[in-house]
Design a protein around this motif. Sequence first.
Motif, PDB file in Angstrom:
ATOM      1  N   ALA A 546      38.752  40.975  29.491  1.00 13.59           N
ATOM      2  CA  ALA A 546      37.668  40.768  28.566  1.00 13.59           C
ATOM      3  C   ALA A 546      38.592  40.440  27.189  1.00 13.59           C
ATOM      4  O   ALA A 546      38.046  39.751  26.237  1.00 13.59           O
ATOM      5  N   PHE A 549      40.513  37.084  27.491  1.00 18.10           N
ATOM      6  CA  PHE A 549      39.596  35.963  27.440  1.00 18.10           C
ATOM      7  C   PHE A 549      38.513  35.842  26.337  1.00 18.10           C
ATOM      8  O   PHE A 549      37.457  35.351  26.628  1.00 18.10           O
ATOM      9  N   GLY A 579      34.139  32.363  29.046  1.00 16.79           N
ATOM     10  CA  GLY A 579      33.238  32.163  30.168  1.00 16.79           C
ATOM     11  C   GLY A 579      33.848  31.628  31.334  1.00 16.79           C
ATOM     12  O   GLY A 579      35.080  31.070  31.069  1.00 16.79           O
ATOM     13  N   LEU A 595      42.486  30.192  36.498  1.00 11.85           N
ATOM     14  CA  LEU A 595      42.068  28.925  35.891  1.00 11.85           C
ATOM     15  C   LEU A 595      42.681  28.104  34.694  1.00 11.85           C
ATOM     16  O   LEU A 595      42.189  27.554  34.145  1.00 11.85           O
ATOM     17  N   ILE A 606      46.266  38.326  39.841  1.00 14.83           N
ATOM     18  CA  ILE A 606      46.204  39.548  40.717  1.00 14.83           C
ATOM     19  C   ILE A 606      45.129  40.440  40.125  1.00 14.83           C
ATOM     20  O   ILE A 606      44.620  41.297  41.183  1.00 14.83           O
ATOM     21  N   GLY A 607      44.860  40.548  38.953  1.00 13.15           N
ATOM     22  CA  GLY A 607      43.925  41.489  38.280  1.00 13.15           C
ATOM     23  C   GLY A 607      42.662  41.577  39.048  1.00 13.15           C
ATOM     24  O   GLY A 607      42.351  42.661  39.478  1.00 13.15           O
TER      25      GLY A 607
HETATM   26  P1  ADP Z   1      44.902  36.908  35.087  1.00 11.10           P
HETATM   27  O1  ADP Z   1      46.212  37.458  35.257  1.00 11.10           O
HETATM   28  O2  ADP Z   1      45.104  35.385  34.950  1.00 11.10           O
HETATM   29  O3  ADP Z   1      43.958  37.392  34.222  1.00 11.10           O
HETATM   30  P2  ADP Z   1      42.995  37.789  36.951  1.00 11.10           P
HETATM   31  O4  ADP Z   1      42.858  38.007  38.382  1.00 11.10           O
HETATM   32  O5  ADP Z   1      42.803  38.894  36.179  1.00 11.10           O
HETATM   33  O6  ADP Z   1      44.318  37.047  36.618  1.00 11.10           O
HETATM   34  O7  ADP Z   1      41.751  36.536  36.667  1.00 11.10           O
HETATM   35  C1  ADP Z   1      41.835  35.514  37.305  1.00 11.10           C
HETATM   36  C2  ADP Z   1      41.202  34.284  36.249  1.00 11.10           C
HETATM   37  O8  ADP Z   1      39.762  34.591  36.219  1.00 11.10           O
HETATM   38  C3  ADP Z   1      41.692  34.526  35.002  1.00 11.10           C
HETATM   39  O9  ADP Z   1      42.736  33.542  35.162  1.00 11.10           O
HETATM   40  C4  ADP Z   1      40.645  33.886  34.281  1.00 11.10           C
HETATM   41  O10 ADP Z   1      40.738  32.296  34.313  1.00 11.10           O
HETATM   42  C5  ADP Z   1      39.424  34.222  35.012  1.00 11.10           C
HETATM   43  N1  ADP Z   1      38.877  35.309  33.937  1.00 11.10           N
HETATM   44  C6  ADP Z   1      39.096  36.702  34.474  1.00 11.10           C
HETATM   45  N2  ADP Z   1      38.257  37.564  33.381  1.00 11.10           N
HETATM   46  C7  ADP Z   1      37.717  36.688  32.595  1.00 11.10           C
HETATM   47  C8  ADP Z   1      36.990  36.879  31.547  1.00 11.10           C
HETATM   48  N3  ADP Z   1      36.799  38.046  31.109  1.00 11.10           N
HETATM   49  N4  ADP Z   1      36.420  35.658  30.891  1.00 11.10           N
HETATM   50  C9  ADP Z   1      36.699  34.699  31.330  1.00 11.10           C
HETATM   51  N5  ADP Z   1      37.678  34.254  32.334  1.00 11.10           N
HETATM   52  C10 ADP Z   1      38.223  35.473  33.068  1.00 11.10           C
END
Ligand code: ADP
Length: 644
Positions: A546, A549, A579, A595, A606-607
């Motif tokens: 959060a 992004f 979003g 994304l 991986i989160g």
């Molecule tokens: P990253 O290391 O890219 O954060 P995550 O697995 O945590 O990888 O998240 C995967 C993808 O999901 C992110 O690259 C992002 O595009 C989208 N994402 C995750 N959390 C959010 C958020 N709170 N708002 C918007 N997009 C998010």
Amino acid sequence: MVQLFETHFRHGYLKINTGKKPYAINNEPKAFAYNWLFLHPMSNTDTHETDQVAILTEQHALQKAGGLHWFHWLVVSLSLLLTLGVWQYSRVQVQEKIENRFSREADQVITLISERLQKYEDALWSGVATISSHNGDMNKQQWQVFATELHLPVKYKGINGIGVIHNVPGEKLNTYLQQQRQMRPNYRIHPQHNNGYLLPISYIEPEIDNLAAVGLDVAHETNRLTAALKARDTGEAQITGPIILVQDAEKTPGFLFYAPFYDNLKTDSLEERRNQFAGMVYAPFVVHKLMRGTLEKNRRQVGISISDNGEYLYDENKKNEIDFDPNPQFKKTYAIDVYGRQWNINVWSTNAFRKETQNAQPMLILIGGILIDTMLLSLFLLLSRANRRALMFAERMSESYQHKAQELQKSVSRLETSNEELAQFAFAASHDLQEPLRTLSNFSELLEEELAGTEQSERVLLSVKFISEAAERMRNLVFGLMSYSRIGRAPTLTQVNCNTLVTHVIADLDAAIDAQLTNISVGSLPTISGYETELHMLFLNLISNALKFKKADTQLQLNIACVDKGKDWCFTVSDNGIGIETEYLDQIFMIFKRLHSQDTYPGSGIGLANCKKVVNLHGGKIWVDSSLNKGSTFCFTIPKVIIL
Ligand code: ADP
């Protein structure tokens, strides 16, 4: 796939390897418990034997319950007894009814005979009254007029005629004969006898049918005489014993019916009656004619025989009689006093009576009852056969399930082994890769530092920088992979105060939080049963995402909340960040799925995969509601009861 199996087996769908004794599959206890018993034994030998004994006991009990039992036989026997009871009762009732009917009919016959004789007696007394009205005597013509008025053939079918017998004392014989011969010169008294009385039949109407009787002296034989004297002495109507009428061509039994009349009306004493005895009005009867009219055979369903002192006056007990029944259902004998004689009247039921009173009701009850009992027994037999077949089918199914369960157990073991091996490999690989990557990273930094301030071309410097950054990214990826593979390795279930946990997470992220541009609101979070380290990682990933992004130049509004959903806690982490496009909502939980480019938003991808693994470990679900530029809400459930 591995994860799917893991989750299912861990959280109670099949529960094969937990070592406990669950009694249900998908919370449907009874229906599958039987099969489950075959799934379970693979894990624990003791429990297996106990279960086998339980199964055999239950099978035995079911087999016993499936057969015919004493209570089935009791029901059938009681029903049969009831049928026999009702049949017997109905038989007795019907028999009683028929017997009553016979009695009524027999009594009616006796009444009719008595009434008929009474009617004839009345006719005789009317003759006596007529004679009295003619001053004690009537001539033949006058008698003829009287007899004609009686309409004998119509109203008195039983008698052959009605006549007058005069008492002729010896001294009056000549006068009497003169009187009679005035109109009938050939009149004579017959037969001659020495019985001391002269009681000749003076006239009888219709004469034509009774010519043989005219002049007959009824004193000539004891039977006729005795009844006549009795009539004289009693002043009452009397009948003779059985006789064959002289005028009856058929020579069938009959009798004479006398009503005395006297010269003087005062006849109170025997002596007066004897002295005043003038004669008798009489009627000769042929008994079978007495039965005409209402006593006709076709009007009754009983047979009659009449005997007087052992001599038959009338008898229908003959094989050639219509409706003769050689073995009558009912018989009755009446002894009745008839004008000085005693008649024995036998009445019996005829074939017509048997047919008329035939009642199929008891037999129908018996047949119906036996049919119902047979059907009941057949039903029991069918049910018990169906039970046995169901049991056999269940046994076959159980065997098949047992076989499948064994196969499944083997697959699960293989999957678990390979899952474990994979996790170990990932952990070991990521751990071992750390070291060379760190070296690569260190040396590229060193190289960078050494090249700094030299006259190396910018291209070389840029290349070294790329190497350094790539090594760093690689390290992050490997680190992420290692942390992913660590999730769920020997976790400890504890009571986790989520408020405290989230406070700690926010504190950990303090450096990344721009206090000016961030507003974090944490609702009242529950204390739950869960894996603390893993839950910490879950919240850390969601909150850091959060923060990462968020929209540029917009204050981040971050809300963390939880609602009670009965069996589950439902947590939400929502932000007003950039979003996610709808089409990617499911994909972002896949490992390495990102994304955005590293330049825009750095990360390993991986989160969220970690988040999903943690939620699955607890037996919950995770999903996201989001639309582009409008923020995202990450939701996940944690069951209140964690099934191990
Ligand atoms: P990253 O290391 O890219 O954060 P995550 O697995 O945590 O990888 O998240 C995967 C993808 O999901 C992110 O690259 C992002 O595009 C989208 N994402 C995750 N959390 C959010 C958020 N709170 N708002 C918007 N997009 C998010």
